[in-house]
Design an enzyme around this catalytic site. Structure first.
Site, PDB file in Angstrom:
ATOM      1  N   ILE A 136     -68.967 -20.918 -26.384  1.00 51.25           N
ATOM      2  CA  ILE A 136     -68.166 -22.091 -26.690  1.00 51.25           C
ATOM      3  C   ILE A 136     -66.970 -22.044 -25.749  1.00 51.25           C
ATOM      4  CG2 ILE A 136     -68.902 -22.444 -29.078  1.00 51.25           C
ATOM      5  CD1 ILE A 136     -66.519 -20.923 -30.069  1.00 51.25           C
ATOM      6  N   ASP A 137     -66.386 -23.196 -25.472  1.00 54.87           N
ATOM      7  CA  ASP A 137     -65.314 -23.273 -24.492  1.00 54.87           C
ATOM      8  C   ASP A 137     -64.108 -22.444 -24.913  1.00 54.87           C
ATOM      9  OD1 ASP A 137     -66.856 -25.045 -23.024  1.00 54.87           O
ATOM     10  OD2 ASP A 137     -65.989 -26.814 -23.990  1.00 54.87           O
TER      11      ASP A 137
END
Length: 302
Positions: A136-137
């Protein structure tokens, strides 16, 4: 050993860096320019410059150098381990933490923390991504599954590929979404305008996001999103595409409008079948404190 790519020019015209970035969308134009500087791109066995103009019938050969091996060290970084056994771990990643080391982030990442807190990690990925099955970012918070064995890694990766893993997110977006539910089915690829961004484009990869409106505020909506695919920046790109960009998103959103750093996006729910026991697992974590406080202020303003 170097990887080798050969590109046969047919009808393309123009500078070689532009043509190659269009033919090889998985590589940025700046990366191709760097290879040109390093003398890694050849025509007829001779290295060429970025100003080289391609001609029909030309065969361009790229010799991709081996990536620099980073020495990834274990670091005693606080980590919320939601679940752990001999095969898998589930982590609640805080906002602001990069998942694995890269040229610009050699320490302080989730991988550095995992190496300290967990005894074993899968070895299927390279040395800088042990145990990492999905990402995930940096500025997205929430749940990630981590493989502690290669057996588990293969199973979890297959579940992601087969779309049998459950991933639900909560996001705060700009605008009041009029309909309660929706599905965004729009292919995503590298932006033709800005190579550092992703965008909806006809030649992109299939991307499907389902959303449900949870709450509406003045100028904002709180939505739950379920991923069917896992493209880079998928939720951020899709919500921007339909006109409701994520609040706080420095890349796809409007200028900063709420206190905080980065997009208001939280991976709240994660589900998968355990690789060894075949037991169904579903994990859920609450919103981060800043996210919850922001919602309370929006509710007060309503």
């Amino acid at each position: 050993m170097e990887n080798q790519i050969k590109v046969k020019i047919t009808t393309e015209t123009g500078r070689v860096d532009k043509v190659l970035s269009e033919r090889l969308p998985e590589y940025s134009r700046s990366q191709i320019q760097q290879w040109l500087k390093e003398g890694c791109i050849f025509v007829a066995g001779k290295p060429i410059k970025a100003k080289h103009k391609v001609i029909a019938g030309e065969e361009i050969e790229i010799q991709i150098p081996e990536p620099e091996v980073l020495d990834v060290l274990a670091e005693n970084i606080p980590l919320e381990i939601v679940y752990e056994d001999n095969d898998v771990a589930v982590i609640n990643k805080p906002q602001g933490m990069v998942v694995h080391p890269s040229a610009g982030h050699t320490n302080g990442t989730l991988v550095n923390a995992l190496l300290y807190h967990l005894k074993n990690l899968s070895t299927i990925n390279d040395v800088i991504r042990p145990g990492i099955v999905h990402r995930i970012d940096k500025d997205t918070s929430g749940l990630l599954m981590v493989a502690k064995s290669d057996f588990a890694h293969e199973s979890l990766a297959k579940q992601l590929k087969d779309k049998t893993a459950l991933r639900k997110y909560v996001a705060l977006v700009h605008g009041v979404i009029p309909h309660d539910k929706g599905t965004i089915n729009a292919p995503i690829g590298r932006s033709k305008v800005n190579r550092k961004k992703q965008a909806v484009c006809a030649d992109g990869k299939t991307a499907v996001t389902h959303f449900t409106v949870l709450e509406r505020f003045e100028g904002f909506s709180l939505v739950e999103l379920q991923l069917e695919t896992g493209r880079t920046h998928q939720i951020r790109v899709h919500m921007h595409y339909i006109g409701f960009p994520l609040a706080g998103d420095p890349v796809y959103g409007p200028r900063k409008t709420l206190p905080g750093k980065g997009q208001f996006l939280h991976a709240k729910m994660l589900g998968f079948t355990h690789p060894r026991t075949e037991k169904e697992f579903i994990f859920e974590v609450p919103l981060p404190e800043l996210f919850e406080q922001t919602l309370e202020k929006l509710r007060e303003n309503n």
